[in-house]
Design an enzyme around this catalytic site. Sequence first.
Site, PDB file in Angstrom:
ATOM      1  N   PHE A   1       0.892  -1.181   0.007  1.00 22.24           N
ATOM      2  CA  PHE A   1      -0.050  -0.037  -0.062  1.00 22.24           C
ATOM      3  C   PHE A   1       0.864   1.210   0.124  1.00 22.24           C
ATOM      4  CE2 PHE A   1      -2.027   2.911   3.475  1.00 22.24           C
ATOM      5  CZ  PHE A   1      -2.668   3.545   2.293  1.00 22.24           C
TER       6      PHE A   1
ATOM      7  N   THR B   1       2.471  -9.896   1.218  1.00 26.16           N
ATOM      8  CA  THR B   1       1.261  -9.218   1.342  1.00 26.16           C
ATOM      9  C   THR B   1       1.049  -7.806   0.301  1.00 26.16           C
ATOM     10  OG1 THR B   1       2.390  -7.579   2.807  1.00 26.16           O
ATOM     11  CG2 THR B   1       1.250  -9.297   3.792  1.00 26.16           C
ATOM     12  N   GLY B   2       2.174  -7.726  -0.658  1.00 30.83           N
ATOM     13  CA  GLY B   2       2.186  -6.705  -1.433  1.00 30.83           C
ATOM     14  C   GLY B   2       1.717  -7.293  -2.832  1.00 30.83           C
TER      15      GLY B   2
ATOM     16  N   ARG C   1      27.576  -0.267   2.700  1.00 30.28           N
ATOM     17  CA  ARG C   1      28.050  -0.708   1.718  1.00 30.28           C
ATOM     18  C   ARG C   1      28.024   0.351   0.717  1.00 30.28           C
ATOM     19  NH1 ARG C   1      26.070  -5.829   2.497  1.00 30.28           N
ATOM     20  NH2 ARG C   1      24.848  -5.603   0.376  1.00 30.28           N
TER      21      ARG C   1
ATOM     22  N   TYR D   1       4.903  -7.821  16.311  1.00 26.83           N
ATOM     23  CA  TYR D   1       5.145  -6.311  15.225  1.00 26.83           C
ATOM     24  C   TYR D   1       5.487  -5.297  16.277  1.00 26.83           C
ATOM     25  CZ  TYR D   1       3.722  -2.655  11.908  1.00 26.83           C
ATOM     26  OH  TYR D   1       3.614  -1.641  11.073  1.00 26.83           O
TER      27      TYR D   1
ATOM     28  N   THR E   1      -2.654   5.189   8.737  1.00 29.81           N
ATOM     29  CA  THR E   1      -2.689   5.956   7.260  1.00 29.81           C
ATOM     30  C   THR E   1      -3.544   5.093   6.427  1.00 29.81           C
ATOM     31  OG1 THR E   1      -0.174   6.383   7.616  1.00 29.81           O
ATOM     32  CG2 THR E   1      -1.252   6.473   5.286  1.00 29.81           C
TER      33      THR E   1
END
Length: 328
Positions: free
Chosen positions: A19, A43-44, A114, A153, A183
């Site tokens: 999202f 989940t994307g 790096r 989480y 959001t």
Amino acid sequence: MRQRRRRNLRCLVTGGAGFLGSHLCDRLIEQGHQVICLDNLQTGRRRNIAHLERHPRFSFVEHDVIVPFSHSGPLDRIYNLACPASPPKYQRDPINTFQICILGAFNMLALADRKGARILQASTSEVYGDPDISPQPEEYRGVVNTVGPRSCYDEGKRAAETLFHDYHLTHGTDIRIARIFNTYGPRMAPDDGRVVSNFVTQAISGLPITIYGDGMQTRSLCYVDDLLAGMIALMESETVGPRPVNLGNPGEYTVAAIARIVREICGAQSPIIHKPLPIDDPLQRCPDITRAGVTLGWAPKVALRAGLLPTITYFRDAVLGQEIGGVA
């Protein structure tokens, strides 16, 4: 405070098909930057970035941030957004969620080190747990349960902040930490289990609107465009440094009020029903955005009703297209 934005930055966005991540990719491309979108599609959704895939400054790499990532070219910016953010989804495999928070942060910090890149961690208001003060300033340490259903989480994000902080101290890594409050907007998954997606999906489907608890708990809802403006301003700030910054809308609504507003805008007749409050569900959530205002010159602009209109339009298409739970 206006930030002078460089063009043609080489940006990596982890969780870029999600999202927030997909909208961030859009915004960075619009600003003239090169974007590598990294996502394992757990989940994307590929459809969130389908419109970008033929763009000459965009590329997609299917990759899990738990595994170290190598990139042959230079990088200027890394936005670390990879992690399931919806309670039902991050609770399905809590060990994996914790690994994403910790190993993902470690691998991206190592890459930033790096490449000499600046890196932003998408943290969360959940680091404050179920707060006993409101609004929550960045100095507040929170009330978080280390052994609850949300701990994978909440504690994962807290630990990731610690890792970012320590990398900055020991390696001099140029870090930013965004504590993101609730959001909403188009491209939210209809099954993500949060108040806006739940209420809108139920209302447009003619189902009862489910409120957990008495509905007097509060949420502060920030429209996605406002959140992205704050996130990019934070990344490009030369003065804010490594301190966490709250990004969210301080307009506070009870969950019951949000349900009524959604039902009204949808023109639904859905009854409102109540179920028990989930364990560790926060009773109050409201950001103190003083730091963001002073250091970034940022404040949200989109009112809740204005933001809900395009969100509901998107959800109507998603539900009618039977996209609930899909990853197409």
